[in-house]
Structures are given as C-alpha cells and as structure tokens.
Scaffold this motif. Structure first.
Motif, PDB file in Angstrom:
ATOM      1  N   ALA A  81       0.825  -1.205   0.000  1.00 48.05           N
ATOM      2  CA  ALA A  81       0.000   0.000   0.000  1.00 48.05           C
ATOM      3  C   ALA A  81       0.859   1.256   0.000  1.00 48.05           C
ATOM      4  O   ALA A  81       1.837   1.352   0.747  1.00 48.05           O
ATOM      5  CB  ALA A  81      -0.932  -0.007   1.194  1.00 48.05           C
ATOM      6  N   VAL A  82       0.501   2.187  -0.876  1.00 48.42           N
ATOM      7  CA  VAL A  82       1.174   3.486  -0.977  1.00 48.42           C
ATOM      8  C   VAL A  82       0.106   4.570  -1.044  1.00 48.42           C
ATOM      9  O   VAL A  82      -1.071   4.296  -1.304  1.00 48.42           O
ATOM     10  CB  VAL A  82       2.094   3.573  -2.222  1.00 48.42           C
ATOM     11  N   ARG A 102      -4.228   4.988   1.340  1.00 47.23           N
ATOM     12  CA  ARG A 102      -3.115   4.079   1.047  1.00 47.23           C
ATOM     13  C   ARG A 102      -3.716   2.821   0.420  1.00 47.23           C
ATOM     14  O   ARG A 102      -4.485   2.123   1.079  1.00 47.23           O
ATOM     15  CB  ARG A 102      -2.333   3.766   2.316  1.00 47.23           C
ATOM     16  N   TYR A 103      -3.352   2.569  -0.829  1.00 51.11           N
ATOM     17  CA  TYR A 103      -3.939   1.474  -1.592  1.00 51.11           C
ATOM     18  C   TYR A 103      -2.857   0.624  -2.249  1.00 51.11           C
ATOM     19  O   TYR A 103      -1.772   1.103  -2.546  1.00 51.11           O
ATOM     20  CB  TYR A 103      -4.882   2.010  -2.669  1.00 51.11           C
ATOM     21  N   THR A 104      -3.205  -0.638  -2.514  1.00 57.64           N
ATOM     22  CA  THR A 104      -2.258  -1.559  -3.142  1.00 57.64           C
ATOM     23  C   THR A 104      -2.354  -1.562  -4.661  1.00 57.64           C
ATOM     24  O   THR A 104      -1.398  -1.915  -5.340  1.00 57.64           O
ATOM     25  CB  THR A 104      -2.495  -2.994  -2.643  1.00 57.64           C
ATOM     26  N   SER A 105      -3.515  -1.172  -5.233  1.00 55.19           N
ATOM     27  CA  SER A 105      -3.720  -1.305  -6.667  1.00 55.19           C
ATOM     28  C   SER A 105      -4.325  -0.057  -7.322  1.00 55.19           C
ATOM     29  O   SER A 105      -3.860   0.387  -8.358  1.00 55.19           O
ATOM     30  CB  SER A 105      -4.618  -2.511  -6.947  1.00 55.19           C
ATOM     31  N   TYR A 106      -5.395   0.489  -6.721  1.00 51.11           N
ATOM     32  CA  TYR A 106      -6.062   1.631  -7.350  1.00 51.11           C
ATOM     33  C   TYR A 106      -6.746   2.519  -6.322  1.00 51.11           C
ATOM     34  O   TYR A 106      -7.059   2.086  -5.218  1.00 51.11           O
ATOM     35  CB  TYR A 106      -7.080   1.175  -8.404  1.00 51.11           C
ATOM     36  N   ALA A 107      -6.960   3.776  -6.713  1.00 45.98           N
ATOM     37  CA  ALA A 107      -7.754   4.732  -5.947  1.00 45.98           C
ATOM     38  C   ALA A 107      -9.001   5.041  -6.764  1.00 45.98           C
ATOM     39  O   ALA A 107      -8.970   5.073  -7.980  1.00 45.98           O
ATOM     40  CB  ALA A 107      -6.972   6.012  -5.680  1.00 45.98           C
ATOM     41  N   GLY A 108     -10.093   5.286  -6.083  1.00 41.93           N
ATOM     42  CA  GLY A 108     -11.353   5.571  -6.757  1.00 41.93           C
ATOM     43  C   GLY A 108     -12.302   4.429  -6.538  1.00 41.93           C
ATOM     44  O   GLY A 108     -11.995   3.497  -5.779  1.00 41.93           O
ATOM     45  N   PRO A 109     -13.427   4.515  -7.126  1.00 45.04           N
ATOM     46  CA  PRO A 109     -13.865   5.464  -8.153  1.00 45.04           C
ATOM     47  C   PRO A 109     -14.362   6.773  -7.556  1.00 45.04           C
ATOM     48  O   PRO A 109     -14.840   6.820  -6.433  1.00 45.04           O
ATOM     49  CB  PRO A 109     -15.017   4.725  -8.828  1.00 45.04           C
ATOM     50  N   SER A 110     -14.262   7.834  -8.345  1.00 44.68           N
ATOM     51  CA  SER A 110     -14.829   9.136  -8.016  1.00 44.68           C
ATOM     52  C   SER A 110     -15.761   9.521  -9.160  1.00 44.68           C
ATOM     53  O   SER A 110     -15.358   9.473 -10.321  1.00 44.68           O
ATOM     54  CB  SER A 110     -13.733  10.184  -7.846  1.00 44.68           C
ATOM     55  N   TYR A 111     -17.002   9.897  -8.817  1.00 46.43           N
ATOM     56  CA  TYR A 111     -18.034  10.158  -9.821  1.00 46.43           C
ATOM     57  C   TYR A 111     -18.574  11.582  -9.733  1.00 46.43           C
ATOM     58  O   TYR A 111     -18.745  12.114  -8.630  1.00 46.43           O
ATOM     59  CB  TYR A 111     -19.237   9.236  -9.607  1.00 46.43           C
ATOM     60  N   VAL A 112     -18.893  12.187 -10.890  1.00 45.23           N
ATOM     61  CA  VAL A 112     -19.650  13.434 -10.973  1.00 45.23           C
ATOM     62  C   VAL A 112     -20.525  13.377 -12.222  1.00 45.23           C
ATOM     63  O   VAL A 112     -20.217  12.655 -13.171  1.00 45.23           O
ATOM     64  CB  VAL A 112     -18.762  14.700 -11.049  1.00 45.23           C
ATOM     65  N   TYR A 113     -21.609  14.157 -12.208  1.00 42.08           N
ATOM     66  CA  TYR A 113     -22.414  14.324 -13.417  1.00 42.08           C
ATOM     67  C   TYR A 113     -21.672  15.317 -14.302  1.00 42.08           C
ATOM     68  O   TYR A 113     -21.369  16.431 -13.875  1.00 42.08           O
ATOM     69  CB  TYR A 113     -23.816  14.838 -13.083  1.00 42.08           C
TER      70      TYR A 113
END
Length: 149
Positions: A81-82, A102-113
């Motif tokens: 994790a970084v 701190r994640y091992t693979s991905y950050a998100g998801p982040s959503y907007v219209y």
C-alpha cells in the motif's frame, strides 16, 4: 518474388510467435490487476487518460446512459500500500468527488455528473501527481500538469 514472400511470411510468423511467447512469459505483477471498467462499472468507457510518471495511469471514463464521469488511478505494478488519490471536478456546477488513502492497486472510483460540461480531473501515486484541467470540452484546450512533491 513468390519465394521472397514465403520467406518474409515465415520470418514474420516466427517473430510473432517469439513475441507472443515472451508476452505470455511476463510475470503477472508486471501488469495492473484491474481496469477502469472494473473500478467504475462496465458501462463506463475510457475517454481520456494521463500517465503518472512511470507509476501508473489516471483514467477518465464516461457513461452515456447516465451522463456521469468516473475517475480512477491505477498502479502499473500493484504491491505494498502506498499513498494514492483521484479527483474530478465540474467547474460549471461546482460538483466534486475525490478518493485518497493508502492502496495496493487503485484509488477511486470518483463520480460526478458531467454531461455537456468541461471537467478537471487527476490523481497521484506516492509523490507524483497529474492534473488535467478543461478536459473533454470542444471549446477549450485541456491543460495537463505533472508534478512531484
């Protein structure tokens, strides 16, 4: 000429076979273990992306059925994790979403219209960040910045 084509075809086939064997022999950790569609949803199509140095990529996706954008930051090589982040902002509506931790693979998801709006988006891995402003709108040219802290 026919002999030359046969020799060239055989050489091309051999090169493809060697390349395929090499590609199949690559370790699984050399590629990310996810995709933007696995993070955001299968209806989201990738419409833009930006490399985060050599560490990974931040992806902007769009779902035409609901008008939403999604952003995710994906590491090239998952592992320990970084610090990772992702954000998306619609200036016209002041709508904003982010994810950081701190994640091992991905950050998100982040959503907007984001239908019919310019968006600003980006993400970071460790101490390298990318920000894309005025993206995916016909009237403006996007502006990309990559920086380290």
């Amino acid at each position: 000429m026919r002999l030359n084509r046969s020799v060239l075809s055989a050489a091309a086939f051999a090169a493809l076979a060697v390349g395929a064997t090499t590609a199949l022999a690559a370790p699984a950790s050399a590629a990310p273990n996810t995709t933007p569609q696995k993070v955001c949803g299968s209806a989201y199509k990738t419409v833009n992306s930006a490399p985060i140095g050599s560490l990974g990529t931040v992806y902007l996706t769009y779902n035409a059925a609901n008008g939403k954008n999604c952003v995710t930051t994906i590491r090239n090589t998952p592992g320990t994790a970084v610090d990772m982040s992702t954000f998306i902002y619609v200036p016209d509506t002041d709508e904003y979403d982010e994810d950081y931790g701190r994640y091992t693979s991905y950050a998100g998801p982040s959503y907007v219209y984001g239908k019919a709006h310019c968006v600003s988006w980006g993400g970071g891995i460790k101490n390298t960040y990318v920000q894309v402003n005025d993206s995916n709108c016909a009237a403006r040219q996007e502006h990309r910045v990559t920086f380290t802290r």
